[in-house]
Enzyme design. Sequence first.
Site, PDB file in Angstrom:
ATOM      1  N   LYS A  23       0.848  -1.205   0.000  1.00 48.95           N
ATOM      2  CA  LYS A  23       0.000   0.000   0.000  1.00 48.95           C
ATOM      3  C   LYS A  23       0.875   1.244   0.000  1.00 48.95           C
ATOM      4  O   LYS A  23       0.671   2.162  -0.792  1.00 48.95           O
ATOM      5  CB  LYS A  23      -0.876   0.010   1.256  1.00 48.95           C
ATOM      6  CG  LYS A  23      -1.571   1.334   1.543  1.00 48.95           C
ATOM      7  CD  LYS A  23      -2.496   1.290   2.738  1.00 48.95           C
ATOM      8  CE  LYS A  23      -1.818   1.581   4.031  1.00 48.95           C
ATOM      9  NZ  LYS A  23      -1.558   3.000   4.323  1.00 48.95           N
ATOM     10  N   ASN A  24       1.870   1.261   0.878  1.00 50.09           N
ATOM     11  CA  ASN A  24       2.636   2.494   1.075  1.00 50.09           C
ATOM     12  C   ASN A  24       3.668   2.744  -0.012  1.00 50.09           C
ATOM     13  O   ASN A  24       4.235   3.832  -0.091  1.00 50.09           O
ATOM     14  CB  ASN A  24       3.275   2.501   2.471  1.00 50.09           C
ATOM     15  CG  ASN A  24       2.201   2.608   3.551  1.00 50.09           C
ATOM     16  OD1 ASN A  24       1.023   2.875   3.248  1.00 50.09           O
ATOM     17  ND2 ASN A  24       2.563   2.354   4.792  1.00 50.09           N
ATOM     18  N   ARG A 122      -0.410  14.299  13.208  1.00 56.09           N
ATOM     19  CA  ARG A 122       0.062  14.114  11.830  1.00 56.09           C
ATOM     20  C   ARG A 122       0.079  15.430  11.058  1.00 56.09           C
ATOM     21  O   ARG A 122      -0.600  15.631  10.061  1.00 56.09           O
ATOM     22  CB  ARG A 122      -0.757  13.031  11.124  1.00 56.09           C
ATOM     23  CG  ARG A 122      -0.709  11.732  11.903  1.00 56.09           C
ATOM     24  CD  ARG A 122      -1.297  10.586  11.194  1.00 56.09           C
ATOM     25  NE  ARG A 122      -0.386  10.111  10.137  1.00 56.09           N
ATOM     26  CZ  ARG A 122      -0.712   9.100   9.328  1.00 56.09           C
ATOM     27  NH1 ARG A 122      -1.865   8.526   9.453  1.00 56.09           N
ATOM     28  NH2 ARG A 122       0.119   8.704   8.390  1.00 56.09           N
ATOM     29  N   ARG A 398      -8.606  -1.026   4.369  1.00 59.75           N
ATOM     30  CA  ARG A 398      -7.823   0.062   3.759  1.00 59.75           C
ATOM     31  C   ARG A 398      -6.450  -0.454   3.329  1.00 59.75           C
ATOM     32  O   ARG A 398      -5.845   0.052   2.393  1.00 59.75           O
ATOM     33  CB  ARG A 398      -7.628   1.208   4.761  1.00 59.75           C
ATOM     34  CG  ARG A 398      -8.893   1.943   5.106  1.00 59.75           C
ATOM     35  CD  ARG A 398      -8.617   3.174   5.911  1.00 59.75           C
ATOM     36  NE  ARG A 398      -7.664   4.060   5.237  1.00 59.75           N
ATOM     37  CZ  ARG A 398      -7.363   5.274   5.660  1.00 59.75           C
ATOM     38  NH1 ARG A 398      -7.934   5.736   6.767  1.00 59.75           N
ATOM     39  NH2 ARG A 398      -6.505   6.025   5.011  1.00 59.75           N
TER      40      ARG A 398
HETATM   41  C1  EPZ Z   1       3.851   6.955   6.322  1.00 63.72           C
HETATM   42  O1  EPZ Z   1       3.044   7.958   6.913  1.00 63.72           O
HETATM   43  C2  EPZ Z   1       2.970   5.718   6.219  1.00 63.72           C
HETATM   44  N1  EPZ Z   1       1.829   6.001   5.357  1.00 63.72           N
HETATM   45  C3  EPZ Z   1       2.484   5.314   7.611  1.00 63.72           C
HETATM   46  O2  EPZ Z   1       1.727   4.109   7.460  1.00 63.72           O
HETATM   47  C4  EPZ Z   1       3.698   5.025   8.483  1.00 63.72           C
HETATM   48  O3  EPZ Z   1       3.263   4.724   9.795  1.00 63.72           O
HETATM   49  C5  EPZ Z   1       4.612   6.260   8.510  1.00 63.72           C
HETATM   50  O4  EPZ Z   1       4.972   6.635   7.167  1.00 63.72           O
HETATM   51  C6  EPZ Z   1       5.893   6.005   9.291  1.00 63.72           C
HETATM   52  O5  EPZ Z   1       6.587   4.944   8.704  1.00 63.72           O
HETATM   53  C7  EPZ Z   1       1.992   5.965   4.015  1.00 63.72           C
HETATM   54  O6  EPZ Z   1       3.080   5.710   3.522  1.00 63.72           O
HETATM   55  C8  EPZ Z   1       0.788   6.216   3.169  1.00 63.72           C
HETATM   56  P1  EPZ Z   1       5.777  10.345   8.563  1.00 63.72           P
HETATM   57  P2  EPZ Z   1       3.579   9.492   6.982  1.00 63.72           P
HETATM   58  O7  EPZ Z   1       5.622  11.629   7.843  1.00 63.72           O
HETATM   59  O8  EPZ Z   1       4.386   9.774   5.775  1.00 63.72           O
HETATM   60  C9  EPZ Z   1       5.615  13.710  11.871  1.00 63.72           C
HETATM   61  C10 EPZ Z   1      -0.126   2.703   7.689  1.00 63.72           C
HETATM   62  O9  EPZ Z   1      -0.634   2.132   8.659  1.00 63.72           O
HETATM   63  N2  EPZ Z   1       5.483  14.699  10.793  1.00 63.72           N
HETATM   64  O10 EPZ Z   1       7.019   9.533   8.334  1.00 63.72           O
HETATM   65  O11 EPZ Z   1       2.420  10.345   7.278  1.00 63.72           O
HETATM   66  C11 EPZ Z   1       4.406  12.782  11.978  1.00 63.72           C
HETATM   67  O12 EPZ Z   1       3.381  13.382  12.725  1.00 63.72           O
HETATM   68  C12 EPZ Z   1       0.323   4.141   7.793  1.00 63.72           C
HETATM   69  O13 EPZ Z   1       0.081   2.146   6.565  1.00 63.72           O
HETATM   70  C13 EPZ Z   1       5.584  16.060  11.118  1.00 63.72           C
HETATM   71  O14 EPZ Z   1       5.745  16.431  12.282  1.00 63.72           O
HETATM   72  O15 EPZ Z   1       4.522   9.407   8.261  1.00 63.72           O
HETATM   73  C14 EPZ Z   1       4.981  11.577  12.673  1.00 63.72           C
HETATM   74  O16 EPZ Z   1       5.025  11.808  14.063  1.00 63.72           O
HETATM   75  C15 EPZ Z   1       0.035   4.738   9.165  1.00 63.72           C
HETATM   76  N3  EPZ Z   1       5.468  16.980  10.125  1.00 63.72           N
HETATM   77  C16 EPZ Z   1       6.404  11.511  12.130  1.00 63.72           C
HETATM   78  O17 EPZ Z   1       6.680  12.803  11.561  1.00 63.72           O
HETATM   79  C17 EPZ Z   1       5.295  16.623   8.828  1.00 63.72           C
HETATM   80  O18 EPZ Z   1       5.229  17.515   7.963  1.00 63.72           O
HETATM   81  C18 EPZ Z   1       6.629  10.481  11.038  1.00 63.72           C
HETATM   82  O19 EPZ Z   1       5.564  10.610  10.126  1.00 63.72           O
HETATM   83  C19 EPZ Z   1       5.211  15.240   8.505  1.00 63.72           C
HETATM   84  C20 EPZ Z   1       5.323  14.295   9.503  1.00 63.72           C
END
Ligand code: EPZ
Length: 419
Positions: A23-24, A122, A398
């Site tokens: 998915k990701n 997020r 999903r």
């Molecule tokens: C991706 O989400 C994945 N989703 C998530 O999978 C996964 O848990 C996550 O990466 C971490 O590996 C997809 O790929 C579609 P991040 P993403 O930006 O990109 C903070 C699942 O179950 N952050 O790496 O949204 C954020 O809040 C899903 O398949 C900021 O602060 O994750 C988090 O605490 C759930 N500011 C941390 O960084 C930003 O602008 C890491 O989030 C962006 C993120």
Amino acid sequence: MNDRIFIEGGHKLKGNVQIQGSKNAALPMMAASLLHRGVSVLKGCPRIADVFCMEEILQNLGAVTWWEDHDLYLDCTKADKTEVPFSFTGRMRSSVILLGALLGRNKKGSLGYPGGCVIGKRPIDMHLLVLESLGARIQEVAGQLSAECERMKGTEFSFPKRSVGATQQGILGAVLAKGETVLENCACEPEISWLCHYLRTMGAQITGDGTGRICVSGVEGLRGGSSWVPPDRIVAGTYICAAAITRSQIVLENPPEGELKAFLEVYRKMGGQYKGNSGKLLVNGKNVQSPVKLLETGVYPGFPTDLQSPVMAVLSTIEGESCIREMVFEDRYKAADQLRKMGARIRVQGNEAVICGVKTLHGAAVQAQELRGGASLILAALGAKGVTVLEGYSFVQRGYEHICQDLNALGAAVKRIQE
Ligand code: EPZ
């Protein structure tokens, strides 16, 4: 719409299981397809709700899409609309990476603010910072993000913290920018490398993916992309947890090569065994019995946060004390209160969860509240005594294409009552 499944626990699992496409990996590859005014194809794409949602968004922008079995064709010749309404972005946060692709294609784009979800706030601050660094002007008007630019210009940008989505956002904004872009402190998840692999089939010039430093040389235009979607490492880990919680032996037909090291280390610490055999992964969960003193999630190559809830379910059935520390999201223990209904003994304090494993969980009526927590409840039900009724199966759909069929083919007893 019937959104529940019934799971009768206590069945041993046996046999082989095919792992669906990731998915990701698929979602950002779909967004990248917007960068070419023609046909691209993603082979082995998972037929899951989030992919269908992204497909609908692209159609809404003017793309024409079709499937041949699991091969998804995306004709973006006429995908010239530039707005993604909140009705989509509210449903699927990852649609925010379309902003970089819209700016690369049309020099403008707007989308509903994605907002947070149950696993945490997020925010998308770094998504916006990297696009502004590339020259985009972004404003938020009544919950709608709108961005525009002349042609984006290469930049040097360092992410304040590692973010998968923000890294993908920067790459999608940079591939058609004028000049060179250097992105520092990038996420190193496999999905970043798969996106760059796909973009390179489109003619993009990218190096360094998989390391913290990614360099992009902007090009004038891109051709149609064509790539396999890799096996889903989180689905693979979920099925290994199913073997662990039922103390069974199963075979993964097409495991994601080299993408599960940190998870397998924890699985081995629990007493799990595995071995590769001509491309397959033989998994033996029969001797799973050791608690894990401390499991800390982290950015890749650390332990994946998406497998934290599934492992919590397994640890709930291992006598002794285990501790989990969630370092990526601020509220990712939603499954704990539902697992407690099944007899799990879990104490959550801040970002830590202390689990005192019990010999057997029992079936109960439980509610999924998000994707991976829902998967962990299904796992717990497999190992529990009696029947579990899970509400909120649509959350699981999903990300898991056919988890019920897969588990039943391995010997589980999972039923959906279609109303
Ligand atoms: C991706 O989400 C994945 N989703 C998530 O999978 C996964 O848990 C996550 O990466 C971490 O590996 C997809 O790929 C579609 P991040 P993403 O930006 O990109 C903070 C699942 O179950 N952050 O790496 O949204 C954020 O809040 C899903 O398949 C900021 O602060 O994750 C988090 O605490 C759930 N500011 C941390 O960084 C930003 O602008 C890491 O989030 C962006 C993120």
